[in-house]
Design a protein around this motif. Sequence first.
Motif, PDB file in Angstrom:
ATOM      1  N   ALA A 246       0.926  -1.583   0.123  1.00 50.07           N
ATOM      2  CA  ALA A 246       0.093   0.267   0.031  1.00 50.07           C
ATOM      3  C   ALA A 246       0.443   1.189   0.345  1.00 50.07           C
ATOM      4  N   ALA A 247       2.053   1.617   0.482  1.00 49.71           N
ATOM      5  CA  ALA A 247       2.361   2.791   0.361  1.00 49.71           C
ATOM      6  C   ALA A 247       4.490   2.020   1.351  1.00 49.71           C
ATOM      7  N   ALA A 248       4.716   3.074   1.177  1.00 42.18           N
ATOM      8  CA  ALA A 248       6.415   2.358   1.671  1.00 42.18           C
ATOM      9  C   ALA A 248       6.714   3.751   2.113  1.00 42.18           C
ATOM     10  N   VAL A 249       8.049   3.838   3.415  1.00 42.61           N
ATOM     11  CA  VAL A 249       8.975   4.881   3.696  1.00 42.61           C
ATOM     12  C   VAL A 249      10.093   4.100   3.787  1.00 42.61           C
ATOM     13  N   ALA A 250      10.537   5.518   2.590  1.00 45.49           N
ATOM     14  CA  ALA A 250      11.563   5.919   2.037  1.00 45.49           C
ATOM     15  C   ALA A 250      12.634   6.506   2.420  1.00 45.49           C
ATOM     16  N   GLY A 251      14.293   6.675   2.124  1.00 45.87           N
ATOM     17  CA  GLY A 251      14.453   8.538   2.574  1.00 45.87           C
ATOM     18  C   GLY A 251      14.433   8.920   3.819  1.00 45.87           C
ATOM     19  N   VAL A 252      14.356   7.810   4.812  1.00 43.19           N
ATOM     20  CA  VAL A 252      14.613   7.816   6.405  1.00 43.19           C
ATOM     21  C   VAL A 252      15.999   7.467   7.145  1.00 43.19           C
ATOM     22  N   HIS A 253      16.030   6.198   6.614  1.00 44.65           N
ATOM     23  CA  HIS A 253      17.622   5.687   6.784  1.00 44.65           C
ATOM     24  C   HIS A 253      18.360   5.820   6.186  1.00 44.65           C
ATOM     25  N   GLU A 254      19.698   5.691   6.633  1.00 44.84           N
ATOM     26  CA  GLU A 254      20.418   4.878   5.393  1.00 44.84           C
ATOM     27  C   GLU A 254      21.261   3.896   5.577  1.00 44.84           C
ATOM     28  N   GLY A 255      21.046   3.572   6.088  1.00 39.66           N
ATOM     29  CA  GLY A 255      21.165   1.683   6.686  1.00 39.66           C
ATOM     30  C   GLY A 255      20.186   0.672   6.758  1.00 39.66           C
ATOM     31  N   GLU A 256      20.588  -0.268   6.883  1.00 39.81           N
ATOM     32  CA  GLU A 256      19.969  -1.169   6.569  1.00 39.81           C
ATOM     33  C   GLU A 256      18.531  -0.722   7.897  1.00 39.81           C
ATOM     34  N   VAL A 257      17.744  -1.437   7.750  1.00 38.18           N
ATOM     35  CA  VAL A 257      16.396  -1.614   9.079  1.00 38.18           C
ATOM     36  C   VAL A 257      16.074  -2.831   9.749  1.00 38.18           C
ATOM     37  N   VAL A 258      16.341  -2.176  11.190  1.00 42.49           N
ATOM     38  CA  VAL A 258      16.929  -3.781  11.899  1.00 42.49           C
ATOM     39  C   VAL A 258      15.203  -3.939  12.691  1.00 42.49           C
ATOM     40  N   ALA A 259      14.235  -2.917  12.806  1.00 46.40           N
ATOM     41  CA  ALA A 259      13.000  -3.173  13.350  1.00 46.40           C
ATOM     42  C   ALA A 259      12.718  -2.235  13.022  1.00 46.40           C
ATOM     43  N   VAL A 260      11.046  -2.958  13.564  1.00 45.51           N
ATOM     44  CA  VAL A 260       9.661  -2.085  13.063  1.00 45.51           C
ATOM     45  C   VAL A 260       8.581  -2.765  13.912  1.00 45.51           C
ATOM     46  N   SER A 261       7.819  -1.987  14.855  1.00 47.34           N
ATOM     47  CA  SER A 261       7.387  -2.266  16.135  1.00 47.34           C
ATOM     48  C   SER A 261       6.075  -0.823  15.995  1.00 47.34           C
ATOM     49  N   ALA A 262       5.031  -1.780  16.184  1.00 45.58           N
ATOM     50  CA  ALA A 262       4.084  -0.761  15.852  1.00 45.58           C
ATOM     51  C   ALA A 262       3.457  -0.092  17.806  1.00 45.58           C
ATOM     52  N   HIS A 263       2.683   0.804  17.482  1.00 48.30           N
ATOM     53  CA  HIS A 263       1.727   1.551  18.352  1.00 48.30           C
ATOM     54  C   HIS A 263       1.272   1.053  18.797  1.00 48.30           C
TER      55      HIS A 263
END
Length: 445
Positions: A246-263
């Motif tokens: 549905a969507a993507a969040v890019a350009g925030v991290h300069e390296g590997e995104v190691v984790a994602v957590s939902a509130h």
Amino acid sequence: MTLEDLLPVKSSTTVKPRTTAAASIPGLLSIFHNEWDALMLETHELRVDLHGTRQELSHALYQHDAACRVISRLMKERDEAREALANARAAGPSAAPGKRGPSSDAMEVDAEGDGKKQRSGVPPEAIDAMTAKSKELSKARKKREISSTLASPEDVGKMDVGTTAPCHATKAKGIRAIRVNPSNADEVATGGADGSLALFDAAKGKRGALMTGHKKAVTDVAFAGDAVLTSSADKTVKIWRGGAEAAAVAGVHEGEVVAVSAHPTNAYAVSIGGDGAWAFVDVGAAECLSVQRDGAEYACGGFHPDGLILGTGAADSSVKIWDVKTSKVAAKVEGHVGAVTSMSFSENGYYLATCAQDGVKLWDLRKLKNFKSVEAAGVKCVRFDLSGHYLAVGGADACVHNVKAEWEVVKRWEASKAPVNALEFAADAKALYAGCGDHNLRVIA
């Protein structure tokens, strides 16, 4: 020949006469001619229909190819625009004087004097929503009763590996993350080293949907309402709905995104990067609202069950507890040897489990003290069950500790040739899902 050698022959005494037309050679020729004409007419009609069908198929394929090209171009332009927008927000000018811009609450600061700009500060409306949710959860936790169907230690001790389901491609082996859908206990999401997201149907015992979109390995998975979030080594976070991206969040991290957590509100999430940054994300808008950088190389992280604090584990063996409302470090604990590769908060809100190359450590968040250590080699992941009664530890093998019985081991499984990378409990701890170094999801029940 004798009379006994003869056999009786039974035949009908009625012989059907030929039709008048077939009683002569000209009549037969006329019948054959009519049959031939009918056959040729049918063949001609079939060829006309085939030609028309081929033209329609060719036209449909052309339209499909053109549509795919347009969609691909639009998605590329969308990702580029989002990346440019994220970069602009991370290093853009402040709002005009006298006007309150959308990022006025996230002031621009210089990160460690290196000239890089970052946005700090969670928007007030998000803080209000999180505070209200935290009060609601804290109140409910005090009255929370343990499910009467929770698996007993004896039940856990009898568990064994049952279903082994292939969920990902074999070309890039390994399941890196597992999550059970809080609103549907039969739906289990797995993230693979092949960059795909798989949805396993526990009721049927087989994989359902398989979604591809990441260019590199999926490192973590989280459910946020009707959305599934994935983080990846390709520096992006993707949001999936209805079996599609549905969507993507890019350009925030300069390296590997190691984790994602939902509130717990399911409206927000955090992405944690190996570049030493964690980002606060609006899930509905697929927009980064705040970025915090402290230079640490994060390896894991996630929200506390109340949603007002955030834990991060770093490659320097430190564990930081962040106050999400102020975006500042509330506490820092140390004691591990090597990178902290996994962490899990207990649902009771008091305990935090972390693991590194020296084993597992249990922390009391009220005293910020390590009260229990379990030495084990090759530990890769830790996970509390929803009740907080059991802690699963995975690595060279997998085991379950009974929290209420001095953390004793109630069950241990010898892992196969592939180590255990991720663990997740089913509802009421009736089963344990294990993601190993191969492409198979193992159900221990």
